[in-house]
Design a protein around this motif. Structure first.
Motif, mmCIF file in Angstrom:
data_model
loop_
_atom_site.group_PDB
_atom_site.id
_atom_site.type_symbol
_atom_site.label_atom_id
_atom_site.label_comp_id
_atom_site.label_asym_id
_atom_site.label_seq_id
_atom_site.Cartn_x
_atom_site.Cartn_y
_atom_site.Cartn_z
ATOM 1 N N LEU A 99 30.315 26.723 54.775
ATOM 2 C CA LEU A 99 31.608 27.234 55.224
ATOM 3 C C LEU A 99 32.710 26.892 54.234
ATOM 4 N N GLU A 100 32.633 25.688 53.611
ATOM 5 C CA GLU A 100 33.663 25.278 52.673
ATOM 6 C C GLU A 100 33.687 26.160 51.440
ATOM 7 N N THR A 101 32.528 26.641 51.018
ATOM 8 C CA THR A 101 32.464 27.421 49.783
ATOM 9 C C THR A 101 32.367 28.918 50.027
ATOM 10 N N ARG A 102 32.239 29.332 51.311
ATOM 11 C CA ARG A 102 32.020 30.751 51.578
ATOM 12 C C ARG A 102 33.223 31.584 51.152
ATOM 13 N N SER A 103 34.458 31.105 51.449
ATOM 14 C CA SER A 103 35.635 31.898 51.117
ATOM 15 C C SER A 103 35.774 32.077 49.608
ATOM 16 N N ASP A 104 35.494 30.993 48.828
ATOM 17 C CA ASP A 104 35.562 31.104 47.371
ATOM 18 C C ASP A 104 34.520 32.083 46.847
ATOM 19 N N LYS A 105 33.308 32.051 47.432
ATOM 20 C CA LYS A 105 32.251 32.961 46.987
ATOM 21 C C LYS A 105 32.612 34.404 47.295
ATOM 22 N N GLU A 106 33.149 34.634 48.509
ATOM 23 C CA GLU A 106 33.524 35.998 48.879
ATOM 24 C C GLU A 106 34.629 36.522 47.979
ATOM 25 N N TRP A 107 35.613 35.652 47.661
ATOM 26 C CA TRP A 107 36.708 36.068 46.776
ATOM 27 C C TRP A 107 36.180 36.371 45.374
ATOM 28 N N ALA A 108 35.259 35.543 44.882
ATOM 29 C CA ALA A 108 34.685 35.771 43.562
ATOM 30 C C ALA A 108 33.926 37.090 43.518
ATOM 31 N N GLU A 109 33.194 37.386 44.598
ATOM 32 C CA GLU A 109 32.444 38.646 44.639
ATOM 33 C C GLU A 109 33.393 39.845 44.642
ATOM 34 N N MET A 110 34.521 39.739 45.353
ATOM 35 C CA MET A 110 35.495 40.832 45.365
ATOM 36 C C MET A 110 36.112 41.029 43.980
ATOM 37 N N MET A 111 36.474 39.901 43.327
ATOM 38 C CA MET A 111 37.071 40.006 41.996
ATOM 39 C C MET A 111 36.078 40.575 40.988
ATOM 40 N N ALA A 112 34.802 40.258 41.163
ATOM 41 C CA ALA A 112 33.784 40.775 40.252
ATOM 42 C C ALA A 112 33.634 42.285 40.382
ATOM 43 N N SER A 113 34.022 42.831 41.534
ATOM 44 C CA SER A 113 33.903 44.271 41.748
ATOM 45 C C SER A 113 35.162 45.036 41.368
ATOM 46 N N PHE A 114 36.217 44.326 40.960
ATOM 47 C CA PHE A 114 37.455 45.001 40.574
ATOM 48 C C PHE A 114 37.250 45.738 39.247
ATOM 49 N N GLU A 115 37.620 47.010 39.198
ATOM 50 C CA GLU A 115 37.424 47.846 38.010
ATOM 51 C C GLU A 115 38.781 48.192 37.394
ATOM 52 N N THR A 116 39.054 47.612 36.230
ATOM 53 C CA THR A 116 40.298 47.908 35.530
ATOM 54 C C THR A 116 40.348 49.368 35.084
ATOM 55 N N ARG A 117 39.186 49.944 34.823
ATOM 56 C CA ARG A 117 39.130 51.348 34.398
ATOM 57 C C ARG A 117 39.701 52.259 35.478
ATOM 58 N N GLN A 118 39.500 51.914 36.754
ATOM 59 C CA GLN A 118 40.084 52.707 37.824
ATOM 60 C C GLN A 118 41.611 52.694 37.758
ATOM 61 N N VAL A 119 42.170 51.523 37.399
ATOM 62 C CA VAL A 119 43.622 51.419 37.282
ATOM 63 C C VAL A 119 44.138 52.318 36.158
ATOM 64 N N VAL A 120 43.437 52.282 35.020
ATOM 65 C CA VAL A 120 43.848 53.118 33.887
ATOM 66 C C VAL A 120 43.782 54.593 34.248
ATOM 67 N N LEU A 121 42.705 55.034 34.882
ATOM 68 C CA LEU A 121 42.569 56.444 35.253
ATOM 69 C C LEU A 121 43.568 56.835 36.333
ATOM 70 N N ALA A 122 43.898 55.899 37.215
ATOM 71 C CA ALA A 122 44.898 56.200 38.239
ATOM 72 C C ALA A 122 46.274 56.410 37.618
ATOM 73 N N LEU A 123 46.597 55.613 36.596
ATOM 74 C CA LEU A 123 47.883 55.763 35.927
ATOM 75 C C LEU A 123 47.916 56.992 35.027
ATOM 76 N N ASP A 124 46.775 57.323 34.432
ATOM 77 C CA ASP A 124 46.737 58.434 33.484
ATOM 78 C C ASP A 124 46.538 59.783 34.177
ATOM 79 N N GLU A 125 45.619 59.853 35.112
ATOM 80 C CA GLU A 125 45.264 61.124 35.718
ATOM 81 C C GLU A 125 45.669 61.241 37.186
ATOM 82 N N GLY A 126 46.190 60.158 37.755
ATOM 83 C CA GLY A 126 46.531 60.189 39.162
ATOM 84 C C GLY A 126 45.330 60.083 40.069
ATOM 85 N N ARG A 127 44.196 59.646 39.533
ATOM 86 C CA ARG A 127 42.980 59.528 40.331
ATOM 87 C C ARG A 127 43.145 58.424 41.375
#
Length: 408
Positions: free
Chosen positions: A67-95
């Motif tokens: 339980l003590e480490t579950r929140s850190d693991k879940e946050w790490a997994e979410m950050m690992a799935s963040f795609e900067t390329r989506q941000v670039v395409l959203a700014l460039d093409e409005g995707r």
């Protein structure tokens, strides 16, 4: 139901039955045999009850650690799935953003303070890929080390602090209890002094901007490779500039005041640097009760000064140099070669009483904003990443600066 609870209830039932039987003046043969059977069962259950408690305690400890480490693991997994390329395409093409990238951006927007698309600092870490070129993000380092894996600031003890909003204060004790002797028998000990503190405050007063210009060809040519390119460039630009500002920031034109610039304990010398030069500053730390041993000092010097120390022979017969004498007492791992420092300048820091020599405040993540006009005619994309930060030195006694090393 837990075995210990079940056994505990059974023991209670046995005690009630036995108490009813013991209260009878005359017992039948069946009741006597029942008492003997219940007594044997009670003794056996006591052993089983203790064993159940031991087993369940181990299970509780394992569950607690999870339980003590579950929140850190879940946050790490979410950050690992963040795609900067989506941000670039959203700014460039409005995707539209999708998946966990959209969830993270929405959560950061609810915190407020972003004009463009917010990007968490964790997303700028460098990620590994497998042999098939399929991205396989892995979270390996803390936020400060992720941004500055070779940072001079982190190696001399500067600590980073994540702040959601507002300012953050560090109360530092400046006066307090005193000890002394009674001059005569029955006399008073020295008078007490008030416990006083001074506040070192981190405020969102400084904004660092990192510009990135992406051509239309790069966006169409690199594809998924754009993800890694953006991470490396943005992380390197922010890390290098923050490192410079932490050490020698001018305190003007929007920059925070760096450690060297804001240090009050500055010693100007003339002539070549020797171990004796640094030993004098280490003795000053000891006199201020900041350290008990030279190995507690972190030292940052310009590479040219390191070269001069390594060339300066202290004992011609043994070949011992001034550099050898320095690392013998301070430790080679505590000395950092910092190209950000001017030649002739050295910085010494210590961590005392659990307080770092300086704190770097970071407000949220990087605010990624698109400029739709500057490169409109070429079809390119111009991005600006904004990061709000501040630097504070809670105690000047933990920082000392030497200037003029090598001067005539």
């Amino acid at each position: 139901m837990l075995d210990s609870v079940r056994l505990q209830r059974r023991q209670s039932e046995i005690r009630q039955t036995l108490s009813a039987l013991v209260g009878k003046p005359d017992l039948s043969d069946d009741e006597t045999r029942s008492m003997e059977s219940l007594d044997a069962e009670y003794r056996a259950n006591e052993t089983r009850y203790r064993a159940a408690l031991i087993a369940e305690d181990t299970e509780r400890r394992e569950a607690g650690e999870e339980l003590e480490t579950r929140s850190d693991k879940e946050w790490a997994e979410m950050m690992a799935s963040f795609e900067t390329r989506q941000v670039v395409l959203a700014l460039d093409e409005g995707r539209s953003l999708s998946g966990q990238t959209a969830e993270i951006v929405q959560e950061m927007r609810e915190a407020g303070g972003y004009r463009g698309i917010p990007v968490p600092l964790e997303a700028l870490e460098q990620r590994n890929t497998v042999s098939t070129d399929t991205p396989s993000p892995v979270r390996t380092l803390s936020i400060f080390d992720r941004l500055f894996p070779t940072s001079v600031a982190s190696r001399i003890g500067v600590n980073s602090v994540q702040i959601a909003q507002g300012s953050q204060e560090y109360p530092v004790a400046t006066a307090g209890a005193t000890a002394g002797w009674a001059a005569t028998e029955g006399g008073d000990v020295p008078a007490a002094t008030a416990f006083q503190t001074a506040e070192a405050t981190l405020s969102p007063d400084h904004t660092l901007g990192a510009h990135m210009r992406i051509s239309r060809k790069a966006m169409k040519q690199t594809g998924a490779g754009l993800e890694q390119a953006i991470r490396r460039d943005m992380a390197a630009a922010i890390g290098a500039e923050l490192d410079r500002a932490i050490l020698i920031g001018s305190g003007a034109s929007g920059e925070p005041t760096g450690i060297v610039t804001g240090a009050s304990n500055t010693e100007a010398i003339t002539g070549a640097a020797t171990w004796a030069t640094f030993k004098a500053e280490i003795l000053a730390f000891m006199a201020a009760n900041a350290i008990a041993d030279p190995s507690q000092v972190k030292l940052a010097i310009n590479p040219q000064d390191w070269s001069d120390l390594d060339d300066a022979i202290w004992d011609a017969g043994s070949g011992i140099t001034e550099w050898d004498r320095l690392v013998k007492h301070v430790g080679a791992g505590n000395v950092v070669k910092a190209t950000q420092l001017d030649a002739g300048t050295a910085l010494l820091t210590v961590t005392a009483g659990g307080l770092s020599p300086a704190y770097l405040g970071l407000w949220g993540g990087v605010d990624m904003i698109r400029d739709p006009y500057s490169d409109a005619t070429s079809g390119g994309l111009r991005l600006t990443g904004l990061l709000t930060t501040d630097l504070v030195m809670p105690r000047q006694a933990q920082v000392r600066v030497i200037t003029g090393i090598g001067s005539a």
